[in-house]
Design an enzyme around this catalytic site. Structure first.
Site, PDB file in Angstrom:
ATOM      1  N   HIS A 221      51.746 -32.115  10.405  1.00 16.51           N
ATOM      2  CA  HIS A 221      52.516 -32.652   9.295  1.00 16.51           C
ATOM      3  C   HIS A 221      53.458 -31.594   8.697  1.00 16.51           C
ATOM      4  CE1 HIS A 221      48.896 -35.253   9.635  1.00 16.51           C
ATOM      5  NE2 HIS A 221      49.813 -36.195   9.517  1.00 16.51           N
TER       6      HIS A 221
ATOM      7  N   SER B  42      51.292 -41.374  10.473  1.00 16.27           N
ATOM      8  CA  SER B  42      51.441 -40.586   9.248  1.00 16.27           C
ATOM      9  C   SER B  42      52.724 -39.762   9.226  1.00 16.27           C
ATOM     10  CB  SER B  42      50.233 -39.652   9.070  1.00 16.27           C
ATOM     11  OG  SER B  42      50.090 -38.794  10.188  1.00 16.27           O
TER      12      SER B  42
ATOM     13  N   ASP C  49      47.062 -27.213   9.559  1.00 15.14           N
ATOM     14  CA  ASP C  49      47.649 -28.479   9.999  1.00 15.14           C
ATOM     15  C   ASP C  49      49.049 -28.193  10.547  1.00 15.14           C
ATOM     16  OD1 ASP C  49      48.840 -30.940  10.309  1.00 15.14           O
ATOM     17  OD2 ASP C  49      48.183 -31.747   8.384  1.00 15.14           O
TER      18      ASP C  49
END
Length: 425
Positions: free
Chosen positions: A404, A157, A401
């Site tokens: 990311h 990702s 998070d």
């Protein structure tokens, strides 16, 4: 009478034959005089030539040898310039390069402003190498170069975020009716119809076949990678002109990694446990073998993006224990900072494998520069796929998070580095 020794006779005859003539004596005397007078200059001249001959014997023929043209290159970076070594500088003129709301391709996991981030400071930083300048990202040049070609990001990702960043940097030059995006399983394809070009992303977090290959359902704690299985995914990469690989975080399950010796279809599976470093080395070697067998070095280019850091432990940068990237809005200023999440042993594996390989591949070393950016993560400002509990809401660090990155932001700079190495290797 005792006969004369053959040696004495020969020596006597030689002495008579080699008696110096006045002219030869004068010449030798002149040479001796010049040597004494200009001896230091001669030593200097020969001193300069000798090291080049002894230490670098291959340089002389290289000058006459026609340099092999590198695909897509239009210039060169100065040899003294390391574009991966530098610092972040505040830039409110040229940053950000696009607005979050103007790029409809950003996943809701990365749209930090839409999900309530109160400030935009993370968008106004530009990377400045220590001894040179980065070439300005030229979207027109990039698109024209991609005319009739395929560009693909392969990995997890984080590489998908870099992929989306590239689309955001380019799509404004393409009319709405001339662009489209489609996802089918592991493959997402952005098409620029006018250019007959595609920019693609392929989900393969280990590059090799694994039990985490489903592009949607892949959160498996007991991860298994199948040895020697890169062609399972690699068949989808063939024919690509520019390919950018990444793989790191999915290998970090601990100190060991499960490697499948046979097939996932076998009733009785043979799984061995090896060190993370050995498993990662296996993955890197498989990738390089695939590149060697499937990419034409005269027409294609291959890149590998190094590990992307997380900022899950604030004690790494001198913060309070128990904190992480949540509520971090400033950069780390220590130029030697290296987070505990970035295993140096893995960087060593990359260096060893790439260093021994003759397969042409360009390393995009984004690790150190990204280490400074604890401010740039999505943190809590993203779409939450599951409802948050009361306990989580009371403690934002529990669901922040720190893997990311917000877009626009840091990953746009990763693509600037890719642009620089693509056109100015």
């Amino acid at each position: 009478m005792k006969p004369s020794s053959p040696i004495s006779v020969t020596t006597s005859s030689l002495a008579r034959k080699t008696r110096l003539s006045p002219y030869l004596f004068t010449l030798l005397a002149f040479i001796l005089f010049v040597s004494v007078l200009y001896g230091e200059d001669f030593m200097c001249i020969f001193g300069q030539l000798e090291p080049n001959f002894v230490l670098q014997p291959s340089r002389t023929p290289e000058k006459n040898k026609k340099e092999e043209k590198i695909a897509f290159a239009i210039g060169k970076t100065e040899e003294s310039c390391d574009i991966f070594s530098g610092k972040w500088v505040r830039d409110e003129i040229s940053r950000p390069q696009y607005e979050e709301g103007d790029c409809p391709y950003i996943q809701p996991q990365l749209t930090c402003q839409e999900h309530g981030r109160p400030e935009k400071d993370y968008q106004f930083w530009r990377w400045q190498p220590n001894h040179c300048d980065l070439p300005s990202f030229n979207a027109t040049l990039m698109l024209e170069t991609l005319r009739g070609k395929r560009m693909m990001y392969v990995g997890d990702s984080l590489n998908r975020g870099m992929y989306v960043s590239m689309i955001c940097l380019l799509h404004r030059l393409i009319p709405d009716d001339q662009k489209s995006i489609k996802t089918s399983g592991s493959l997402t394809v952005f098409t620029a119809k006018e250019y007959n070009a595609t920019i693609e992303f392929y989900w393969a977090p280990f590059l090799l076949e694994s039990n985490s290959d489903d592009a949607i359902v892949h959160r498996i704690s007991d991860r298994v990678v199948r040895k020697g299985s890169i062609n399972k995914h690699g068949r989808h990469w063939k024919g690509v002109d520019i390919i950018i690989f990444n793989t790191y975080l999915w290998w970090m399950t601990g100190l060991k990694m499960n490697i499948l010796q046979g097939s996932f279809d076998d009733k009785e599976k043979s799984i061995v446990e090896v060190s993370t470093e050995d498993a990662y080395r296996m993955g890197m070697k498989s990738m390089l073998r695939w590149v060697k067998n499937n990419m034409d070095r005269k027409k294609t280019r291959v890149f590998f993006t190094s590990m992307s850091p997380t900022h899950a432990k604030s004690i790494d940068w001198g913060g309070e224990p128990g904190q992480n990237c949540y509520n971090q809005t400033t950069l780390i200023e220590d130029p030697n900072y290296w987070g505990s999440d970035c295993r140096k042993s893995i960087m060593k594996v990359i260096g060893e494998v790439f260093g021994r390989s003759k397969t042409p591949i360009t390393l995009l070393n984004i690790t150190q520069m990204s280490n400074y950016r604890k401010d740039a993560h999505t943190s809590i400002y993203k779409k939450q796929w599951s409802p948050l509990t009361a306990e989580q809401l009371e403690k934002p660090t529990s669901y922040a998070d720190c893997v990311h990155w917000c877009l626009p932001g840091l990953q746009d700079t990763w693509n600037e580095l890719l642009f620089a190495k693509l056109f100015y290797p």
